[in-house]
Motif scaffolding. Structure first.
Motif, PDB file in Angstrom:
ATOM      1  N   MET A  83       0.852  -1.170   0.000  1.00 38.94           N
ATOM      2  CA  MET A  83       0.000   0.000   0.000  1.00 38.94           C
ATOM      3  C   MET A  83       0.896   1.231   0.000  1.00 38.94           C
ATOM      4  O   MET A  83       1.568   1.533   0.980  1.00 38.94           O
ATOM      5  CB  MET A  83      -0.889  -0.059   1.234  1.00 38.94           C
ATOM      6  N   ALA A  84       0.875   1.907  -1.102  1.00 41.17           N
ATOM      7  CA  ALA A  84       1.758   3.062  -1.260  1.00 41.17           C
ATOM      8  C   ALA A  84       1.367   4.201  -0.323  1.00 41.17           C
ATOM      9  O   ALA A  84       2.217   4.996   0.069  1.00 41.17           O
ATOM     10  CB  ALA A  84       1.724   3.536  -2.707  1.00 41.17           C
ATOM     11  N   ILE A  97      -4.347  -6.521   4.171  1.00 42.11           N
ATOM     12  CA  ILE A  97      -3.288  -6.826   5.140  1.00 42.11           C
ATOM     13  C   ILE A  97      -1.946  -6.960   4.431  1.00 42.11           C
ATOM     14  O   ILE A  97      -0.926  -6.451   4.918  1.00 42.11           O
ATOM     15  CB  ILE A  97      -3.640  -8.096   5.934  1.00 42.11           C
ATOM     16  N   ALA A  98      -1.919  -7.615   3.284  1.00 40.61           N
ATOM     17  CA  ALA A  98      -0.677  -7.746   2.525  1.00 40.61           C
ATOM     18  C   ALA A  98      -0.181  -6.379   2.057  1.00 40.61           C
ATOM     19  O   ALA A  98       1.023  -6.087   2.117  1.00 40.61           O
ATOM     20  CB  ALA A  98      -0.883  -8.667   1.326  1.00 40.61           C
ATOM     21  N   GLY A  99      -1.088  -5.526   1.630  1.00 42.17           N
ATOM     22  CA  GLY A  99      -0.707  -4.177   1.209  1.00 42.17           C
ATOM     23  C   GLY A  99      -0.151  -3.355   2.353  1.00 42.17           C
ATOM     24  O   GLY A  99       0.829  -2.621   2.191  1.00 42.17           O
ATOM     25  N   LEU A 124       3.388  -4.642   3.081  1.00 42.49           N
ATOM     26  CA  LEU A 124       4.337  -4.129   2.090  1.00 42.49           C
ATOM     27  C   LEU A 124       4.589  -2.637   2.285  1.00 42.49           C
ATOM     28  O   LEU A 124       5.722  -2.171   2.170  1.00 42.49           O
ATOM     29  CB  LEU A 124       3.825  -4.393   0.672  1.00 42.49           C
ATOM     30  N   GLY A 125       3.545  -1.898   2.586  1.00 50.64           N
ATOM     31  CA  GLY A 125       3.695  -0.461   2.822  1.00 50.64           C
ATOM     32  C   GLY A 125       4.569  -0.164   4.025  1.00 50.64           C
ATOM     33  O   GLY A 125       5.451   0.699   3.969  1.00 50.64           O
ATOM     34  N   PHE A 126       4.352  -0.895   5.122  1.00 52.47           N
ATOM     35  CA  PHE A 126       5.185  -0.690   6.309  1.00 52.47           C
ATOM     36  C   PHE A 126       6.618  -1.141   6.045  1.00 52.47           C
ATOM     37  O   PHE A 126       7.563  -0.556   6.578  1.00 52.47           O
ATOM     38  CB  PHE A 126       4.604  -1.406   7.525  1.00 52.47           C
ATOM     39  N   ALA A 178      12.695   3.056   3.841  1.00 47.23           N
ATOM     40  CA  ALA A 178      12.901   4.497   3.630  1.00 47.23           C
ATOM     41  C   ALA A 178      13.417   5.161   4.892  1.00 47.23           C
ATOM     42  O   ALA A 178      14.293   6.032   4.830  1.00 47.23           O
ATOM     43  CB  ALA A 178      11.594   5.162   3.187  1.00 47.23           C
ATOM     44  N   HIS A 179      12.907   4.750   6.044  1.00 46.63           N
ATOM     45  CA  HIS A 179      13.348   5.330   7.311  1.00 46.63           C
ATOM     46  C   HIS A 179      14.827   5.050   7.536  1.00 46.63           C
ATOM     47  O   HIS A 179      15.590   5.949   7.915  1.00 46.63           O
ATOM     48  CB  HIS A 179      12.520   4.776   8.458  1.00 46.63           C
TER      49      HIS A 179
END
Length: 70
Positions: free
Chosen positions: A1-2, A52-54, A57-59, A65-66
């Motif tokens: 999830m972008a 949930i999968a999105g 992936l987003g996290f 990135a963090h």
């Protein structure tokens, strides 16, 4: 999830620029991502497993990135 990654990176940027707003920015990013995810399930646009999968992936993208920005 972008959306998780985009709102999360924006919250990280706000937290670094304005340390006093860090908690509020992170909370807002989490609530927005959760609202989007919940709305996808309620509207029937996605299955719960897809959401949930999105989110996972987003996290994951947010964590990468963090660490890349640290």
């Amino acid at each position: 999830m972008a959306g998780v990654a985009v709102y999360g990176i924006a919250a990280i940027a706000v937290a670094r620029l304005e340390p006093g707003l860090g908690c509020a920015a992170m909370s807002a990013a989490f609530l927005i991502a959760a609202a989007i995810a919940l709305s996808r399930v309620i509207m029937g646009a996605h299955w719960v497993a897809d959401v949930i999968a999105g989110l996972a992936l987003g996290f994951g993208m947010l964590a990468l990135a963090h660490f890349a920005l640290a």
